[in-house]
Design an enzyme around this catalytic site. Sequence first.
Site, mmCIF file in Angstrom:
data_model
loop_
_atom_site.group_PDB
_atom_site.id
_atom_site.type_symbol
_atom_site.label_atom_id
_atom_site.label_comp_id
_atom_site.label_asym_id
_atom_site.label_seq_id
_atom_site.Cartn_x
_atom_site.Cartn_y
_atom_site.Cartn_z
ATOM 1 N N TRP A 1 40.361 50.812 42.755
ATOM 2 C CA TRP A 1 41.356 49.737 42.694
ATOM 3 C C TRP A 1 42.662 50.099 43.394
ATOM 4 C CZ3 TRP A 1 39.951 45.076 42.439
ATOM 5 C CH2 TRP A 1 38.857 44.690 41.668
ATOM 6 N N ASP B 1 49.504 49.025 38.352
ATOM 7 C CA ASP B 1 48.426 48.059 38.146
ATOM 8 C C ASP B 1 47.747 48.404 36.823
ATOM 9 O OD1 ASP B 1 46.164 46.533 38.049
ATOM 10 O OD2 ASP B 1 45.284 47.305 39.914
ATOM 11 N N LYS C 1 40.659 41.721 31.249
ATOM 12 C CA LYS C 1 40.173 42.916 30.561
ATOM 13 C C LYS C 1 40.729 42.988 29.135
ATOM 14 C CE LYS C 1 38.986 43.941 34.887
ATOM 15 N NZ LYS C 1 39.615 44.231 36.170
#
Length: 361
Positions: A103, A173, A197
């Site tokens: 990511w 993030d 999430k």
Amino acid sequence: MSKPVYNFCAGPAMLPKEVMATAQQEFVNWNQQGCSVMEISHRSQDYLDVAYQAERDLRELMNIPDDYAVLFMHGGGRGQFASVPLNLLPENRVADYILTGSWSKSALTEAQRFGDVNIAAETYKKDGLGSVLPFEQWQLSKNAAYVHYCPNETVDGIEFDYIPETDKPLIADMSSCILSKEIDVSKFGLIYAGAQKNIGPSGLAIVIVRKDLIGKARAQTPSIFDYSVQLNSESMFNTPPTYAWYLAGLVFKWLKQQGGVKAIEQRNKEKAALLYQFIDNNAFYQNRVETRYRSKMNVPFYLKDENLNTAFLQDSKAQGLLALKGHRSVGGMRASIYNAMPLEGVQALVDFMQDFANKNG
Ligand SMILES: *Cc1c(COP(=O)(O)O)cnc(C)c1O
């Protein structure tokens, strides 16, 4: 009663059972209005009450200081991969990116479309195990506009156990770890998270940003991605994802009822310890991340005999243990055990894994 089902999907991930039950109950007749919350105007007082309450609850849960704005934006996590450089990286400056996995790499690739980016740390292995390049070895720029990193790499199962100390605005993030443990928000310039999430449905992104960083967006920044536009319109420059925002609010309420972030952090530690201890004590399975940096949210693991992968996935699914397949880029298995996953779910997984090893070992 039929066996409970536990969903280990990395995202969109399971939401708390109680939240889903409330949403179902309110679905067609919300607040005794005879219609759904998703069918009313985002400008109505009824909806504003929902929106403001969600923000207040999030501020309380994370102890967000008053000089930080909380924005509810479109475009999920990846939307912020672009928003961050568009808002915070002037044309003549550089931004530092820390690579620790899939990511942070994607965030870097997107930022490179907008400006000058320095890879201050590369993805790193220690003794063949996934790890984080030691902080002392990071090549940080003297004049960086910000330092970006991903505290929890969802695909790789690598999680920071510290907050990097830099004198530049630190951008995180937190898509897959927000609200999973206590953090000091004041150490960050900006925190963002795709909701699917630990917060709610996909599409929504939460942005927590120090207000003095807002207002320097590049001229070509799309208005819906401009933090100052969103701040000045209370995240309602256009129609926000109202239903996702409402559901996020239910999750925040649920989290408060659980005892807040401190209490959920304790539970998350217990869940992760149970699973990692089992894996470490069973030669049939293997985790490939340095102990210190093992994620408490996403636990990737491999079967020693990868020929059994298909059987493992079939059998686990038949037992009501869903979505254990690892990310296609790394293979193997992955159990995502976010806030909503109860300890019983992890116990059921461990019991199954023991059973499967006994039968196939
Ligand atoms: C899931 C995830 C994203 C992407 O979120 P989208 O909403 O799909 O754009 C970004 N970063 C991390 C760490 C993630 O886990």
